[in-house]
Design an enzyme around this catalytic site. Structure first.
Site, PDB file in Angstrom:
ATOM      1  N   CYS A  78       0.847  -1.205   0.000  1.00 33.80           N
ATOM      2  CA  CYS A  78       0.000   0.000   0.000  1.00 33.80           C
ATOM      3  C   CYS A  78       0.876   1.247   0.000  1.00 33.80           C
ATOM      4  O   CYS A  78       1.697   1.450   0.906  1.00 33.80           O
ATOM      5  CB  CYS A  78      -0.903   0.009   1.228  1.00 33.80           C
ATOM      6  SG  CYS A  78      -1.852   1.539   1.372  1.00 33.80           S
ATOM      7  N   ILE A  79       0.682   2.073  -1.000  1.00 31.45           N
ATOM      8  CA  ILE A  79       1.592   3.206  -1.200  1.00 31.45           C
ATOM      9  C   ILE A  79       1.484   4.230  -0.068  1.00 31.45           C
ATOM     10  O   ILE A  79       2.506   4.752   0.402  1.00 31.45           O
ATOM     11  CB  ILE A  79       1.365   3.844  -2.595  1.00 31.45           C
ATOM     12  CG1 ILE A  79       2.426   4.893  -2.893  1.00 31.45           C
ATOM     13  CG2 ILE A  79      -0.028   4.437  -2.733  1.00 31.45           C
ATOM     14  CD1 ILE A  79       2.484   5.278  -4.356  1.00 31.45           C
TER      15      ILE A  79
END
Lengths: 130, 122
Positions: A78-79
């Site tokens: 997840c960025i």
């Protein structure tokens, strides 16, 4: 059956990522497929290329990379969770003007939409938390 | 895509502050609704503390979670379920919660989980 795996616990602090690895290997061994492994919250540290555990302990990021190469797994970090914890790929390092990047090979940074998509396309989503 | 709709349940178990779990779960919930997936939220254990009004999170250097919770309504996330036992164990009355919630006992929680295609736990 199509599985997706979610890892939210930090490697070495919690057993989440190590258990997820073992579970993933078993799932694949039994002939099922894994659509995606999604690393969220503290789970993003599983994607650090800089992890340097002692030699008698497993290198969790390296083991994920190896499993991904063997089975063409989609390892998504997840960025938003990653960049605030200092897990950056080359693009994000440039964006935030950082000197280095440390996302391990075979992992990609992407958004929460990838988690939703995994939930829609998989028969089972299994979460490994802290 | 074999199917384009699945029912999802997000189970919240953690207190509003002290870990990122509550905020992480809310971010996931808002993303599911953007993708227009049927979504329910269940609050159990210390997560029921998320529902209390008047958090003063700035005093501990945190962002206030209540603003995000208020966004649930804007995103049409209205299936909010709360464990009755978790509330009573913590001395919280249902009327202290301003969100529109449904109280469930443990049997009803089991039934709710069983109805879902996917369950995510935070």
């Amino acid at each position: 059956m199509i599985f997706s795996i979610v890892v939210t616990g930090a490697p070495y602090s919690s057993q989440a990522s190590a258990s997820a690895l073992q579970f993933s290997r078993s799932v694949l061994k039994l002939g099922h497929s894994i659509h995606r492994v999604f690393f969220y919250a503290d789970g993003v540290h599983s994607g650090s290329a800089l992890a340097s555990p002692p030699q008698d302990e497993s290198n969790i990021p390296a083991e994920w990379s190896e499993l991904a190469r063997q089975h063409q797994l989609d390892l998504v970090v997840c960025i938003a969770a990653a960049v605030r914890r200092g897990i950056l790929d080359e693009n994000e390092a440039r964006r935030y003007e950082k000197k280095g990047h440390n996302l391990a090979a075979d992992f990609t940074l992407s958004g929460l939409g990838q988690l939703v998509e995994a939930g829609i396309l998989s028969d089972r989503v299994v979460t490994f938390g802290a | 895509m074999r199917e384009n709709k699945k029912s999802f349940l997000i189970i919240n178990r953690k207190a509003p502050y002290g870990s990122s779990a509550a905020r992480d779960a809310l971010d996931v919930a808002l993303t599911f609704s953007v993708f227009e997936q049927p979504l329910s939220l269940l609050f159990m254990d210390d997560a029921v503390l998320q529902l209390l009004p008047n958090h003063q999170a700035n005093t501990i250097g945190q962002k206030n979670l209540s603003a995000n919770l208020a966004m649930l309504e804007m995103y049409d996330i209205d299936q909010l379920y709360v464990c009755r036992q978790a509330l009573s164990e913590r001395g919280i009355r249902p009327d202290q919660i301003s969100l529109n919630i449904t109280l469930l006992d443990t049997h009803a929680i089991a039934a709710l989980i069983k109805q879902q295609d996917q369950v995510l736990s935070f």
